[in-house]
Enzyme design. Sequence first.
Site, short mmCIF file in Angstrom:
data_model
loop_
_atom_site.label_atom_id
_atom_site.label_comp_id
_atom_site.label_asym_id
_atom_site.label_seq_id
_atom_site.Cartn_x
_atom_site.Cartn_y
_atom_site.Cartn_z
N TYR A 123 0.85 -1.20 0.00
CA TYR A 123 0.00 0.00 0.00
C TYR A 123 0.88 1.24 0.00
CZ TYR A 123 -3.77 -3.17 1.50
OH TYR A 123 -4.69 -4.20 1.60
N HIS A 180 -0.73 -12.01 1.20
CA HIS A 180 -1.65 -11.12 0.50
C HIS A 180 -2.42 -11.85 -0.60
CE1 HIS A 180 -2.05 -6.51 -0.13
NE2 HIS A 180 -3.20 -7.11 -0.32
N PRO A 240 -16.30 -3.76 2.81
CA PRO A 240 -17.63 -4.15 3.30
C PRO A 240 -18.73 -3.16 2.93
CG PRO A 240 -16.37 -3.20 5.09
CD PRO A 240 -15.42 -3.35 3.93
N LEU A 241 -18.34 -1.96 2.49
CA LEU A 241 -19.32 -0.96 2.06
C LEU A 241 -19.43 -0.91 0.54
CD1 LEU A 241 -18.37 1.90 4.55
CD2 LEU A 241 -20.07 0.10 4.82
N GLY A 242 -18.91 -1.95 -0.13
CA GLY A 242 -19.02 -2.01 -1.58
C GLY A 242 -18.31 -0.86 -2.27
N ARG A 243 -17.13 -0.47 -1.76
CA ARG A 243 -16.36 0.65 -2.30
C ARG A 243 -17.23 1.91 -2.40
NH1 ARG A 243 -11.68 -2.09 -4.35
NH2 ARG A 243 -12.14 -4.29 -4.77
N PHE A 292 -20.46 2.09 -2.73
CA PHE A 292 -21.73 1.93 -3.45
C PHE A 292 -22.91 1.76 -2.49
CE2 PHE A 292 -24.97 -0.63 -5.62
CZ PHE A 292 -25.20 0.17 -6.73
#
Length: 376
Positions: free
Chosen positions: A105, A172, A252-255, A257
């Site tokens: 990252y 990873h 978990p927030l759908g990126r 969406f």
Amino acid sequence: MARKKIQIMDRRDFLKMSSVAAFSAVCAWTGVSKVFSQSSDSKDQSVRGDMEHRNLGGLDVSAIGLGCLPMVGYYGGRYEKKDMIALIRRAYDQGVTFFDTAEVYGPYTSEEWVGEALAPFRNKVKIGTKFGFGVEEKQPTALNSRPDHIRRAVEGSLRRLRTDHIDLLYQHRVDPKVPMEEVADTVKKLMQEGKVLHWGLSEASARSIRRAHAVCPLSAVQSEYAIWWREPETKIFPTLEELGIGFVPYCPLGRAFLTGVIHEKSRFEKPDRRATLPQFTPEALKHNMPLVSLVRKWAERKNLTPAQFALVWMLSRKSWIAPIPGTTNSNHLDDFLGAAHVRLTAYEMEEFDREYAQIDLMGHRADPFTESQIDK
């Protein structure tokens, strides 16, 4: 673009299964040791002191962690180090003890910022990081889990994180060129040396999980999982439950969406990661809007924001799930941490899934190259 219906499990078959489970064992469905209220003023509550903790294969973590990938511009934008350090510390102040990063990252930047941010209270938090890409070889998109590389990666992570141990070290991505037993044995030796306390895999198949666990018991597996991407439920959940391994969902927030901030006219350009993902094409965004409406409806019913509901839905399914939503925005952080206070009942989950089953979804979660590096 041809319409692509996602059928991780035939939804009607899924509902038949969930109906039996819901009525026969509420606790097995929710997996929550503490019973949370089914209604809450969580939008206004303070999280500090109220965060549930969960056990991931022997590793104690806050039920909601913080993913630190977006801070390095994964979804576009440039962020100041001081602001991201302040954000990480804000999460800690609100009860978060689980922070996720990786050497790739940045590369390196996320680990450096996480290390500096958490240094004042290092022994009160758990840090998860990852090896498995050829960062040091100047090939950050190439898989590399050779034993010598793992050791170099761990030494680098320890230095950047300003610590003498890694709480949770993941591979990873599974490297098909290196036997899983060899990877597990290398990590086992690092654990014996005290440099690694727990280990896990990311985007691994059930077969790879079993092979790794047989050599050196895994504490957690990390994979993408959200209301609109539920493949892990059928592919690895049974194995995780059988072996006592925790699950750490990323995105978990759908990126974003599922939070409702994205609409059918939203468009994404590089370097925003979503620019290359099938779920975020104009056609898919428009097609999938009914799911956003469903999440919003349930969020209002539970007196939650859509982001909170997306996490509540996930946390209500199993006690060994600890998601790591990421953000660069303190308001968004405060928002999703509100999910710490509410859980759905088994009956509510069954009702939600019944409505969810009526929605047709379009678009795969990954581009072809990313998909090629996911263990099957």
